[in-house]
Design an enzyme around this catalytic site. Structure first.
Site, PDB file in Angstrom:
ATOM      1  N   GLU A  20       0.895  -1.191   0.110  1.00 54.81           N
ATOM      2  CA  GLU A  20      -0.045   0.108  -0.090  1.00 54.81           C
ATOM      3  C   GLU A  20       0.846   1.192  -0.023  1.00 54.81           C
ATOM      4  O   GLU A  20       0.210   2.232  -0.411  1.00 54.81           O
ATOM      5  CB  GLU A  20      -1.001  -0.084   1.272  1.00 54.81           C
ATOM      6  CG  GLU A  20      -2.055  -1.117   1.409  1.00 54.81           C
ATOM      7  CD  GLU A  20      -2.328  -1.349   2.687  1.00 54.81           C
ATOM      8  OE1 GLU A  20      -3.442  -2.093   2.822  1.00 54.81           O
ATOM      9  OE2 GLU A  20      -1.634  -0.917   3.609  1.00 54.81           O
ATOM     10  N   GLY A  35     -12.012  -5.182   4.795  1.00 50.92           N
ATOM     11  CA  GLY A  35     -12.996  -5.979   4.375  1.00 50.92           C
ATOM     12  C   GLY A  35     -14.420  -5.323   4.463  1.00 50.92           C
ATOM     13  O   GLY A  35     -14.506  -4.556   5.262  1.00 50.92           O
ATOM     14  N   MET A  85      -7.790  -4.142  10.996  1.00 50.11           N
ATOM     15  CA  MET A  85      -7.157  -4.349  12.012  1.00 50.11           C
ATOM     16  C   MET A  85      -6.074  -3.378  12.656  1.00 50.11           C
ATOM     17  O   MET A  85      -5.515  -3.714  13.426  1.00 50.11           O
ATOM     18  CB  MET A  85      -6.153  -5.597  11.625  1.00 50.11           C
ATOM     19  CG  MET A  85      -6.966  -6.940  11.181  1.00 50.11           C
ATOM     20  SD  MET A  85      -5.806  -8.068  10.379  1.00 50.11           S
ATOM     21  CE  MET A  85      -5.044  -9.035  12.200  1.00 50.11           C
ATOM     22  N   GLU A  86      -6.273  -2.331  12.377  1.00 52.32           N
ATOM     23  CA  GLU A  86      -5.404  -1.200  13.187  1.00 52.32           C
ATOM     24  C   GLU A  86      -6.043   0.160  13.205  1.00 52.32           C
ATOM     25  O   GLU A  86      -5.757   1.020  14.250  1.00 52.32           O
ATOM     26  CB  GLU A  86      -4.263  -0.922  12.122  1.00 52.32           C
ATOM     27  CG  GLU A  86      -3.446  -1.889  11.598  1.00 52.32           C
ATOM     28  CD  GLU A  86      -3.738  -2.893  10.446  1.00 52.32           C
ATOM     29  OE1 GLU A  86      -4.776  -2.092   9.863  1.00 52.32           O
ATOM     30  OE2 GLU A  86      -3.389  -3.911  10.197  1.00 52.32           O
ATOM     31  N   ASP A 145     -12.113  -7.054  -0.067  1.00 51.07           N
ATOM     32  CA  ASP A 145     -12.568  -8.111  -0.088  1.00 51.07           C
ATOM     33  C   ASP A 145     -13.916  -8.074   0.915  1.00 51.07           C
ATOM     34  O   ASP A 145     -14.085  -6.820   1.328  1.00 51.07           O
ATOM     35  CB  ASP A 145     -11.865  -9.239   0.864  1.00 51.07           C
ATOM     36  CG  ASP A 145     -11.353  -8.784   2.135  1.00 51.07           C
ATOM     37  OD1 ASP A 145     -10.158  -8.180   2.223  1.00 51.07           O
ATOM     38  OD2 ASP A 145     -12.003  -8.678   3.063  1.00 51.07           O
TER      39      ASP A 145
HETATM   40  N1  SAH Z   1      -0.615 -12.408   5.229  1.00 49.05           N
HETATM   41  C1  SAH Z   1      -1.091 -10.824   4.978  1.00 49.05           C
HETATM   42  C2  SAH Z   1      -1.742 -10.487   6.146  1.00 49.05           C
HETATM   43  C3  SAH Z   1      -2.602  -9.314   5.944  1.00 49.05           C
HETATM   44  S1  SAH Z   1      -3.671  -8.900   7.110  1.00 49.05           S
HETATM   45  C4  SAH Z   1      -0.409 -10.007   4.187  1.00 49.05           C
HETATM   46  O1  SAH Z   1       0.722  -9.569   4.749  1.00 49.05           O
HETATM   47  O2  SAH Z   1      -0.145  -9.934   2.837  1.00 49.05           O
HETATM   48  C5  SAH Z   1      -4.936  -8.098   6.396  1.00 49.05           C
HETATM   49  C6  SAH Z   1      -4.649  -6.429   6.366  1.00 49.05           C
HETATM   50  O3  SAH Z   1      -5.624  -5.808   5.658  1.00 49.05           O
HETATM   51  C7  SAH Z   1      -4.958  -5.837   7.602  1.00 49.05           C
HETATM   52  O4  SAH Z   1      -3.965  -4.671   7.590  1.00 49.05           O
HETATM   53  C8  SAH Z   1      -6.170  -5.230   7.866  1.00 49.05           C
HETATM   54  O5  SAH Z   1      -6.226  -4.009   8.275  1.00 49.05           O
HETATM   55  C9  SAH Z   1      -6.520  -5.262   6.387  1.00 49.05           C
HETATM   56  N2  SAH Z   1      -7.826  -6.192   5.794  1.00 49.05           N
HETATM   57  C10 SAH Z   1      -8.282  -6.206   4.724  1.00 49.05           C
HETATM   58  N3  SAH Z   1      -9.382  -7.061   4.711  1.00 49.05           N
HETATM   59  C11 SAH Z   1      -9.413  -7.633   6.123  1.00 49.05           C
HETATM   60  C12 SAH Z   1     -10.593  -8.676   6.683  1.00 49.05           C
HETATM   61  N4  SAH Z   1     -11.243  -9.187   5.800  1.00 49.05           N
HETATM   62  N5  SAH Z   1     -10.347  -8.378   7.864  1.00 49.05           N
HETATM   63  C13 SAH Z   1      -9.499  -7.772   8.732  1.00 49.05           C
HETATM   64  N6  SAH Z   1      -8.739  -7.072   7.994  1.00 49.05           N
HETATM   65  C14 SAH Z   1      -8.620  -6.917   6.680  1.00 49.05           C
END
Ligand code: SAH
Length: 248
Positions: free
Chosen positions: A13, A79, A188-189, A212
């Protein structure tokens, strides 16, 4: 002199913004890289929050304590939780709630103990600025290639869980709704950064592009979206917001 922090959770990002940064200078604190420089006439710091609430809170604290930032903007993906919030839409936060905070029955579910509230409001002016920037960007993009993506503004729920099942997403939305919270998106933040900013009195706002639907497909949709479009949205929306923000 004011200095704006631009936070993203993931390197995918951030890389577009980093490529545009003028006079970049790297500073390390708390095991993190902070990129100082100039963007669209503003003194800025680009940083990765890292993933999850505690990591994001550490990053926000380091930005305020060590890098003297006066405003924080967050750009990332999320999401979609509300039924009409679809992949490719943009959600600008008006406020945040921590969906995994539960000190009941001592405090009502979702309430931040000793803060007397569950909902953390974003800075009204910065949030309006991001909303306008997102609308202008989508209007311009759809003039070039027609698409029906929308910009929403409202509550975003944060918690330490990647929501990747339809059943989880429905349960989460209903639990929040029962407590009077209509969440548009989940990530998540954001709520962690909002809490740190409330503690320090630093204005904060956030924009999230929907990668998503937090359903059984979420991990696949998320990966594709982050690889292909997340960085472009971040550059375009943050770029517009900075250009229309006075640099006093
Ligand atoms: N393994 C992945 C982890 C990403 S976690 C990687 O590093 O590529 C997902 C990230 O996108 C987090 O920063 C969160 O804020 C956001 N996010 C996107 N879709 C999400 C969802 N369905 N639930 C929770 N966080 C989501």
């Amino acid at each position: 002199m004011s200095r704006i922090a631009i936070l993203s959770a993931l390197a995918q990002e951030q890389h577009g913004l980093l490529a545009l940064l003028l006079q970049p200078q790297k500073v390390q604190r708390a095991g993190r890289d902070f990129w100082l420089g100039h963007l669209h006439g503003h003194s800025v710091v680009l940083a990765l929050s890292r993933i999850g609430k505690v990591a994001a809170a550490t990053t926000a604290t380091a930005l305020i304590e060590h890098l003297a930032v006066t405003r924080i903007l967050f750009t990332g993906v999320a999401g979609g939780l509300a039924p009409d919030v679809q992949v490719g839409d943009v959600v600008v936060a008006s406020s945040f709630v921590q969906h995994d905070l539960d000190a009941s029955p001592i405090f009502p579910r979702f309430e931040l103990p000793l803060y007397g509230r569950a909902v953390l409001a974003c800075d009204e002016i910065l949030s309006a600025l991001l909303f306008q920037a997102a609308r202008d960007h989508l209007a311009e993009a759809s003039a070039a290639a027609p698409a029906r993506h929308r910009v929403h503004r409202g509550l975003i729920a944060s918690g330490d869980r990647f929501v990747s099942a339809q059943a989880q997403s429905v349960t989460l939305r209903r639990a929040l709704q029962r407590a009077g919270h209509k969440a548009l998106a989940v990530e998540m933040e954001g709520a962690a950064v909002a809490q740190v900013c409330l503690d320090y009195g630093v204005p904060f706002a956030a924009v999230r592009t929907i990668s998503d639907r937090a359903d059984d497909q979420a991990h696949l949709d998320f990966a594709t979206f982050v690889r292909e479009v997340a960085s472009q949205y971040a550059c375009a929306i943050i770029g517009r917001a900075l250009r229309s923000l006075s640099n006093k």
